[in-house]
Every structure is written in C-alpha cells, then in structure tokens.
Design an enzyme around this catalytic site. Structure first.
Site, PDB file in Angstrom:
ATOM      1  N   GLY A  76       0.811  -1.118   0.043  1.00 37.91           N
ATOM      2  CA  GLY A  76       0.044   0.031   0.077  1.00 37.91           C
ATOM      3  C   GLY A  76       0.869   1.168   0.307  1.00 37.91           C
ATOM      4  O   GLY A  76       0.708   2.326  -0.628  1.00 37.91           O
TER       5      GLY A  76
ATOM      6  N   ARG B  61       7.361   1.790   1.505  1.00 40.87           N
ATOM      7  CA  ARG B  61       7.507   0.425   1.506  1.00 40.87           C
ATOM      8  C   ARG B  61       7.872  -0.065   0.107  1.00 40.87           C
ATOM      9  O   ARG B  61       8.838  -1.084   0.078  1.00 40.87           O
ATOM     10  CB  ARG B  61       6.495  -0.249   2.319  1.00 40.87           C
ATOM     11  CG  ARG B  61       6.741  -1.561   2.869  1.00 40.87           C
ATOM     12  CD  ARG B  61       5.945  -1.984   3.665  1.00 40.87           C
ATOM     13  NE  ARG B  61       5.352  -1.182   4.883  1.00 40.87           N
ATOM     14  CZ  ARG B  61       4.309  -1.278   5.419  1.00 40.87           C
ATOM     15  NH1 ARG B  61       2.986  -1.978   5.046  1.00 40.87           N
ATOM     16  NH2 ARG B  61       4.220  -0.377   6.385  1.00 40.87           N
TER      17      ARG B  61
ATOM     18  N   ARG C 122       2.137  11.142  -8.921  1.00 36.84           N
ATOM     19  CA  ARG C 122       1.582  11.334  -7.479  1.00 36.84           C
ATOM     20  C   ARG C 122       2.377  10.719  -6.317  1.00 36.84           C
ATOM     21  O   ARG C 122       1.785  10.485  -5.365  1.00 36.84           O
ATOM     22  CB  ARG C 122       0.143  10.519  -7.676  1.00 36.84           C
ATOM     23  CG  ARG C 122      -0.949  11.272  -8.503  1.00 36.84           C
ATOM     24  CD  ARG C 122      -2.077  10.453  -8.547  1.00 36.84           C
ATOM     25  NE  ARG C 122      -3.030  11.585  -9.377  1.00 36.84           N
ATOM     26  CZ  ARG C 122      -4.299  12.024  -9.051  1.00 36.84           C
ATOM     27  NH1 ARG C 122      -4.614  12.076  -7.932  1.00 36.84           N
ATOM     28  NH2 ARG C 122      -4.801  12.786  -9.888  1.00 36.84           N
TER      29      ARG C 122
ATOM     30  N   ARG D  59      -0.236  -8.677  -3.179  1.00 41.66           N
ATOM     31  CA  ARG D  59      -0.347  -7.611  -2.365  1.00 41.66           C
ATOM     32  C   ARG D  59       0.569  -8.042  -1.139  1.00 41.66           C
ATOM     33  O   ARG D  59       0.386  -9.015  -0.689  1.00 41.66           O
ATOM     34  CB  ARG D  59      -1.621  -7.406  -2.009  1.00 41.66           C
ATOM     35  CG  ARG D  59      -1.966  -6.660  -0.596  1.00 41.66           C
ATOM     36  CD  ARG D  59      -3.335  -5.810  -0.389  1.00 41.66           C
ATOM     37  NE  ARG D  59      -3.469  -5.612   1.233  1.00 41.66           N
ATOM     38  CZ  ARG D  59      -2.866  -4.515   1.512  1.00 41.66           C
ATOM     39  NH1 ARG D  59      -1.717  -3.819   0.894  1.00 41.66           N
ATOM     40  NH2 ARG D  59      -2.913  -4.234   2.921  1.00 41.66           N
ATOM     41  N   ILE D  60       1.225  -7.277  -0.525  1.00 36.96           N
ATOM     42  CA  ILE D  60       2.123  -7.099   0.519  1.00 36.96           C
ATOM     43  C   ILE D  60       1.727  -6.131   1.404  1.00 36.96           C
ATOM     44  O   ILE D  60       2.036  -4.882   0.961  1.00 36.96           O
ATOM     45  CB  ILE D  60       3.611  -7.351   0.165  1.00 36.96           C
ATOM     46  CG1 ILE D  60       4.371  -6.310  -0.913  1.00 36.96           C
ATOM     47  CG2 ILE D  60       4.149  -8.537  -0.508  1.00 36.96           C
ATOM     48  CD1 ILE D  60       5.667  -6.014  -0.769  1.00 36.96           C
ATOM     49  N   GLY D  61       1.240  -6.321   2.537  1.00 33.09           N
ATOM     50  CA  GLY D  61       0.773  -5.273   3.291  1.00 33.09           C
ATOM     51  C   GLY D  61       0.619  -5.495   4.685  1.00 33.09           C
ATOM     52  O   GLY D  61       0.939  -6.639   5.328  1.00 33.09           O
ATOM     53  N   SER D  62       0.181  -4.521   5.325  1.00 30.48           N
ATOM     54  CA  SER D  62      -0.157  -4.877   6.992  1.00 30.48           C
ATOM     55  C   SER D  62      -1.690  -5.228   6.999  1.00 30.48           C
ATOM     56  O   SER D  62      -2.488  -4.587   6.122  1.00 30.48           O
ATOM     57  CB  SER D  62       0.298  -3.572   7.672  1.00 30.48           C
ATOM     58  OG  SER D  62      -0.403  -2.617   7.456  1.00 30.48           O
TER      59      SER D  62
ATOM     60  N   GLU E 144     -16.822   2.975  12.349  1.00 27.91           N
ATOM     61  CA  GLU E 144     -18.181   3.334  13.286  1.00 27.91           C
ATOM     62  C   GLU E 144     -19.072   2.197  13.402  1.00 27.91           C
ATOM     63  O   GLU E 144     -20.071   2.218  13.993  1.00 27.91           O
ATOM     64  CB  GLU E 144     -18.877   4.521  12.425  1.00 27.91           C
ATOM     65  CG  GLU E 144     -17.994   5.736  12.475  1.00 27.91           C
ATOM     66  CD  GLU E 144     -17.751   6.387  13.551  1.00 27.91           C
ATOM     67  OE1 GLU E 144     -18.376   6.203  14.611  1.00 27.91           O
ATOM     68  OE2 GLU E 144     -16.739   7.316  13.603  1.00 27.91           O
TER      69      GLU E 144
ATOM     70  N   GLU F  41      -7.763  -5.575   6.636  1.00 30.12           N
ATOM     71  CA  GLU F  41      -7.090  -4.818   5.960  1.00 30.12           C
ATOM     72  C   GLU F  41      -7.966  -3.928   4.962  1.00 30.12           C
ATOM     73  O   GLU F  41      -9.225  -3.942   5.086  1.00 30.12           O
ATOM     74  CB  GLU F  41      -5.749  -5.239   5.172  1.00 30.12           C
ATOM     75  CG  GLU F  41      -6.207  -6.689   4.106  1.00 30.12           C
ATOM     76  CD  GLU F  41      -6.558  -6.354   2.854  1.00 30.12           C
ATOM     77  OE1 GLU F  41      -7.815  -6.300   2.763  1.00 30.12           O
ATOM     78  OE2 GLU F  41      -5.796  -6.357   2.042  1.00 30.12           O
TER      79      GLU F  41
ATOM     80  N   SER G 218       0.094  -6.009  12.019  1.00 36.40           N
ATOM     81  CA  SER G 218       0.810  -4.856  12.493  1.00 36.40           C
ATOM     82  C   SER G 218       0.084  -4.331  13.903  1.00 36.40           C
ATOM     83  O   SER G 218       0.597  -3.545  14.727  1.00 36.40           O
ATOM     84  CB  SER G 218       1.034  -3.967  11.335  1.00 36.40           C
ATOM     85  OG  SER G 218      -0.363  -3.159  10.998  1.00 36.40           O
ATOM     86  N   ASP G 219      -1.172  -4.888  14.073  1.00 39.49           N
ATOM     87  CA  ASP G 219      -2.015  -4.239  15.158  1.00 39.49           C
ATOM     88  C   ASP G 219      -2.996  -5.180  15.354  1.00 39.49           C
ATOM     89  O   ASP G 219      -3.239  -6.194  14.488  1.00 39.49           O
ATOM     90  CB  ASP G 219      -2.493  -2.935  14.940  1.00 39.49           C
ATOM     91  CG  ASP G 219      -3.412  -2.784  13.664  1.00 39.49           C
ATOM     92  OD1 ASP G 219      -2.778  -2.470  12.615  1.00 39.49           O
ATOM     93  OD2 ASP G 219      -4.671  -2.977  13.747  1.00 39.49           O
TER      94      ASP G 219
ATOM     95  N   ARG H  30       9.351  -3.003  12.310  1.00 31.99           N
ATOM     96  CA  ARG H  30       8.267  -3.287  11.438  1.00 31.99           C
ATOM     97  C   ARG H  30       9.026  -3.592  10.028  1.00 31.99           C
ATOM     98  O   ARG H  30       8.722  -4.799   9.474  1.00 31.99           O
ATOM     99  CB  ARG H  30       7.897  -1.911  10.760  1.00 31.99           C
ATOM    100  CG  ARG H  30       6.760  -1.426  11.723  1.00 31.99           C
ATOM    101  CD  ARG H  30       6.254  -0.230  11.554  1.00 31.99           C
ATOM    102  NE  ARG H  30       5.062   0.153  12.448  1.00 31.99           N
ATOM    103  CZ  ARG H  30       3.931   0.060  11.854  1.00 31.99           C
ATOM    104  NH1 ARG H  30       3.472   0.019  10.752  1.00 31.99           N
ATOM    105  NH2 ARG H  30       2.794   0.262  12.718  1.00 31.99           N
TER     106      ARG H  30
HETATM  107  N1  HPA Z   1      -7.912  -1.944   9.978  1.00 35.88           N
HETATM  108  C1  HPA Z   1      -8.011  -1.851   8.833  1.00 35.88           C
HETATM  109  N2  HPA Z   1      -6.816  -1.928   7.935  1.00 35.88           N
HETATM  110  C2  HPA Z   1      -5.679  -2.072   8.606  1.00 35.88           C
HETATM  111  C3  HPA Z   1      -5.553  -2.306  10.023  1.00 35.88           C
HETATM  112  C4  HPA Z   1      -6.816  -2.333  10.692  1.00 35.88           C
HETATM  113  O1  HPA Z   1      -6.860  -2.061  11.796  1.00 35.88           O
HETATM  114  N3  HPA Z   1      -4.412  -2.566  10.181  1.00 35.88           N
HETATM  115  C5  HPA Z   1      -3.545  -2.469   9.132  1.00 35.88           C
HETATM  116  N4  HPA Z   1      -4.362  -2.184   8.146  1.00 35.88           N
END
Ligand code: HPA
Length: 234
Positions: free
Chosen positions: A20, A24, A43, A87-90, A162, A179, A203-204, A217
């Site tokens: 994303g 990175r 961009r 895709r490589i992402g968190s 929300e 994600e 990542s979280d 990271r």
């Molecule tokens: N929510 C949505 N996308 C994300 C999150 C998340 O908690 N962490 C990393 N990408």
C-alpha cells in the site's frame, strides 16, 4: 504510460508486488531486488523494477483502500499485461491466536462493498486467492519459520470504524485479520484471468490493542516480501 503510471510498456514485469505504501515499495526494492530502477513517480506512488534471483519483478505502491488499489491494478493488468499480482501489506489481527508480527496468507477476502459491487449487484461474489500462489506461499512461509495463518480476511472500506459490530461478526466467523485492499485485487484478477494473492503482516490487533513498534516493522515486513517473492517464482 497510463493516467496513473508513468512507466514505458516494457518497464513493468509480469510479476508485480503491491504494497500500500510507496515508501515500502522503495524499501523492498532496495532491500530485495538487484538493479532496481524507479519506473513510476506519478503522484508519488513509487514503483520499481529489478530482478530477484534472476526473475524480473516490479514492486508498485497501490495506495490505501480498494478504490486506489483498483486504479493501479487495472492499469497494470490492462495496459502493462501484469500476470501475477501479490499484495504485500499490513493488517489488524482479529483472532486471539493471531499475534503481532504473524503472517496471514489470505485464502479469501470478505467485504461489505467494493469498487466491483456495481457489477455483482445482488450477487455475493466470493473473492479468492490463486491456489498455486497460495500453496507456494504457504511452503515458503514454512521455510522462513515465521508464524503463519492461512484463511479468510476482511477487506474493509474504513480504518476508523463506526460499525464495531461488523468486526465482531467477522471475528465470530473465523476471519483472521482486517485490511483494506485484497478483495478488490482478487476480484480484478478473477475478471481478467490473472493470478493474485495477499500476504499480510499483522501490524496491530483489534482485540488486544497491541501494535508493532516502529523499529520492528522492517524485519517483519521483510519476511512477508520474501514469502511473496518465493511464492511468485517457486
Ligand atoms: N484496519 C484496517 N486496515 C488495517 C488495519 C486495521 O486495523 N491494520 C492494518 N491495516
């Protein structure tokens, strides 16, 4: 050149990794590729092409969210003839047994909606990974020794949610992580008969509130890049 990618037609490899974050993409290209050359700066959505173990590969940022990813993936597929898109992402962990730094290989990606919703209307299409890529990624992950989970993820349209009840339902149905991009990538790949996969680093965590410290990271994201490259060419 396309509207959003400034590369010449043969600047882009048939295999494209898509983080994303454009920085990175730069880090992964500098860390893993030989002779990496910047092929897009439009961009600030950086893209690089180089070689990995003799295989030509492009690492192109997708931006955040399915509408942004859809722009880059469409142009890569339609105009640059990309065949394999990973895709490589968190992602955020959604199950108690999924820990920070773990890798998730996304077999399917559920959504509430996506840019492809207009095509499917009342149909709930099931976006799924390419099986060969998925199997190769699982084998590569087992080699690295990183704790890996394979299963369904949720591609959300919102980071600041929300509707926490939706996350609860996803968790109740075994979804491993959340994600914001994979489902649209899987739908585009299905439509254009290309191969797609998402390899994600946790990542979280939505339940524990834990987050990966900044200094950890790179190492964790490195595992994911290695798994993606081995899956693509394995
Ligand atoms: N929510 C949505 N996308 C994300 C999150 C998340 O908690 N962490 C990393 N990408």
């Amino acid at each position: 050149m396309t509207i959003h990618i400034g590369a010449q037609p043969d600047d882009i490899a048939q295999t494209v990794l898509m983080p994303g974050d454009p920085y990175r993409a730069k880090w992964a290209a500098e860390t893993f590729l030989t002779d990496a050359k910047c092929i897009n700066e439009v961009r600030g959505m950086l893209g690089f092409t180089g070689t990995w173990n003799g295989h030509r590969v492009t690492i192109q940022g997708s931006g955040m969210g399915m509408p942004s990813l859809s722009i880059y993936a469409n142009e890569l597929i339609r105009d640059y003839n990309a065949q394999t898109l990973i895709r490589i992402g968190s992602c955020g962990g959604m199950q108690p047994h999924v820990g920070i730094r773990d890798v998730i290989i996304a077999m399917s990606a559920s959504t509430l909606t996506s840019p492809s919703q207009g095509i499917f209307k009342e149909l709930n299409f099931a976006p799924t990974a390419n099986y060969d890529l998925l199997a190769a990624a699982v084998a590569a992950a087992n080699e690295t020794g990183v704790k890996t989970h394979v299963g369904g993820i949720y591609s959300s349209d919102v980071f600041y949610d929300e509707r926490p009840d939706l996350n609860e339902q996803m968790t109740r149905h075994g979804i491993l992580g959340v994600e914001m991009e994979a489902a649209e990538l899987y739908m585009l790949a299905a439509r254009h008969n290309r191969r797609a996969l998402a390899v994600l680093t946790v990542s979280d965590h939505l339940q524990t509130g834990e987050a990966l410290p900044a200094e950890d990271r790179e190492r964790s994201f490195g595992d994911m890049v290695e798994i993606a490259l081995k899956a693509a060419f394995g």
